[in-house]
Design an enzyme around this catalytic site. Structure first.
Site: not given
Length: 637
Positions: A221, A223, A226, A443, A446
């Protein structure tokens, strides 16, 4: 996956057991010092006794006697020791050594005439033999003994100074302090491992039907999900010793050390069976073996020994091997075949429900006020792993203390999410008025295109406050629900959103800046994936043109087509991006009045919520419908 601190005060024990290696190293060091001391005993005795001796010729000796410079002469076994009258160095007796030549009586008469003391000593055969034994024979015997001991230690797997000993740390159940209750968001992985735990607890009910304990399980899996925590939870649930080490600890610069450590590790595990061996980052030694010149002989020897050991032990004794990796695609096929690692357990990024459970586990010991909504935080952190979520909870607690509050609020948690994702506010970076306008329109471009498209995610926050990770501003979007699939129209909307910031700059200022670099990179990645992976291109159809490498790390795509096709792909990417850019400019041009109004408010406030953004947008729509909007507002200076 989440992590719980270990509250036990006990230290892990070395897998080799006891202080044996340390005592052996101390003994070897003492032997070496003794050998060096004995070899130089003669020099040390001379130095400590204050005696300095040198050889002279017989003629020089006769000249010294006739000149009256000799104090004493001692004759022993045909050798003369001459002590001169003049001693230049205080505390050091200087003597001369030479062999008697001629008649002894003539020498005695000459010394008597010049007033020189003379006496004769009997031969010291016992002292000479003892001195020879101490300085020659004993060092040789000790040296041979030390070499034999070292060779035996190496044959047993210890190596020189314990180099070949396994570096695995052994934890018992009470020392791991972790059980499956401490693991959240990985129900499927826990279910797969629960069967192994039950086998270790009750092997009888499985062996009666003929079932065998799996030799190994590979945890795969990204990083931070767990994998190590799951391995410790298995040991904690099974109440058996837990040998933990990293694969890189097997390999040293000495040839054969890795294989020796593997043998020693499995010997210790068999002595402590039933037990669990956990090898983290196994790709360090488990890479596919090849015959090219870049191969690593030491690593391949270590891998070969590991394969042999996994084939050689009896599963009925209860030795289970767990391993973790982020790169399963590079592991050797012999390592992955059934009979070695029988199970592959995928530890993926948690889904929405898993993130909520993880946040609850980490918030268990944190004071929360009534405003906290963990479901909302989990929805805003799509793609986050357990370590990210644990960090967010901790950052929120720190922010609450910093702001003088006794409990963590929803505002603290949202700010912590931003700190983890985009960094802390960089208050010492002061933008000029012109740059504030550019960033603000970028911004708002967007956010406005997001509101104008029905397949976009709603805006949560808009800010032009610089962040430590390099962003001068950003738009935070939070989905209404978690999705695992994206339609073509949704991906097209994402591309337009990414390019809307650059479109706003060109539309308002007639120029563009470097601030859209990350947007362009993201948009290009989406378009290229649509063409090469998802079969969403009219030109190429359903043809797969790329494969993914390092799925759990960077996820880099590698084209598997010819150069001519790669060139066509580039042209297709450019075409799609150009069309999306024109769409963004068209949407913003039709809503220039709303963009100017929102940008002016953002410049004044620096940070606005998604609710404030939508209120201004709807107000402009109402004015436009009523016919009172008029010309676009002036751009603030």
């Amino acid at each position: 996956m989440d992590y719980k601190p270990n509250n036990q005060n006990q230290e892990p024990q070395n897998g080799s057991g006891g202080n044996g290696p340390k005592n052996k190293q101390t003994l070897l060091l003492i032997l070496i010092c003794l050998l060096v001391g004995l070899m130089f005993m003669g020099l040390l005795n001379n130095a400590l006794g204050g005696v300095s001796s040198e050889n002279i010729s017989y003629n020089e000796f006769m000249d010294l006697v006739k000149a009256g410079k000799v104090e004493e002469v001692v004759l022993q076994s045909g050798n003369l020791t001459v002590t001169p009258k003049e001693q230049n160095e205080p505390g050091v007796i200087r003597t001369y050594q030479l062999t008697l030549m001629g008649d002894e009586q003539e020498l005695v008469d000459l010394l008597s005439e010049n007033g020189v003391k003379f006496h004769k000593e009997p031969p010291d055969s016992t002292g000479s033999i003892l001195y020879a034994i101490l300085t020659v024979l004993l060092p040789i015997v000790l040296l041979v003994g030390a070499m034999v001991w070292l060779m035996r230690s190496m044959n047993k797997g210890g190596g020189v100074m314990g180099v070949g000993k396994s570096k695995a740390k052994t934890y018992v159940q009470k020392e791991t302090g972790v059980t499956f209750r401490d693991v959240a968001g990985q129900d499927e992985a826990k279910e797969s491992l629960q069967e192994v735990v039950d086998f270790l607890h009750n092997p009888g009910k499985y062996t009666t039907i003929g079932a065998k304990l799996p030799k190994g399980a590979l945890l795969v899996g990204p990083p931070g999900t767990g994998k190590t925590l799951l391995a410790k939870a298995v040991a904690g649930e099974a109440h058996v010793p837990f040998f933990s080490l990293s694969a890189s600890e097997f390999v040293e610069m000495f040839v054969g050390v890795g294989a020796s450590r593997v043998r020693d590790l499995f010997e210790e595990a068999k002595k402590n069976a039933p037990c669990i061996i956990f090898i983290d980052e196994i790709d360090a030694i488990g890479k596919t073996r090849d015959s090219n010149f870049s191969g690593n002989d030491e690593r391949e020897q270590t891998l070969n020994q590991l394969l042999a050991e996994m084939d050689g032990f009896d599963t009925s004794k209860g030795v289970l091997i767990l391993a973790a990796t982020n790169r399963p695609e590079i592991l050797d096929p012999a390592l992955l075949r059934p009979g070695r690692f029988d199970r592959r357990i995928i530890v993926e990024r948690p889904d929405l429900k898993g993130r909520v459970e993880i946040l609850k586990v980490h918030a268990k010991n944190v004071s929360l006020d009534e405003t906290v909504d963990l479901d909302g935080i989990a929805l805003a952190t799509s793609g986050a792993v357990g370590s990210d979520l644990a960090n967010m909870i901790n950052e929120a607690a720190i922010l609450a203390v910093k702001n003088g509050r006794k409990a963590v609020s929803q505002k603290d948690l949202l700010e912590a999410v931003e700190v983890v994702l985009v960094g802390k506010e960089k208050k010492d970076r002061i933008l000029s008025q012109e740059e504030r306008r550019i960033v603000s329109y970028h911004e708002v471009g967007h956010a406005l295109v997001t509101a104008l498209q029905k397949d976009s995610e709603p805006v949560q926050k808009i800010t032009i406050v610089p962040r430590t990770m390099g962003a001068l501003g950003y738009v935070m979007q939070v989905p209404e629900e978690e999705k695992f699939l994206n339609t073509k129209t949704e991906l097209d909307a994402m591309i337009v959103e990414c390019l809307a910031g650059r479109a706003a700059e060109e539309l308002v200022f007639g120029n563009v800046t470097t601030g859209a670099s990350n947007d362009i990179e993201k948009a290009t990645k989406i378009v290229r994936a649509m063409i090469t992976q998802y079969g969403m291109s009219e030109k190429f159809g359903l043809m797969g043109l790329a494969t993914q490498e390092n799925k759990y790390l960077d996820g880099r795509m590698v084209l598997n087509c010819g150069d001519a096709t790669a060139t066509e792909i580039d042209h297709e990417v450019m075409r799609v991006l150009k069309e999306a850019y024109e769409t963004a400019k068209e949407l913003l041009a039709k809503n220039r009045d709303a963009m100017d109004r929102i940008a002016a408010y953002l410049i004044q406030k620096e940070t606005i919520t998604g609710k404030e953004f939508m209120e201004i947008y709807h107000q402009v729509l109402q004015e436009r419908t009523a016919g009172t909007a008029g010309e676009p507002a002036e751009v603030l200076a």
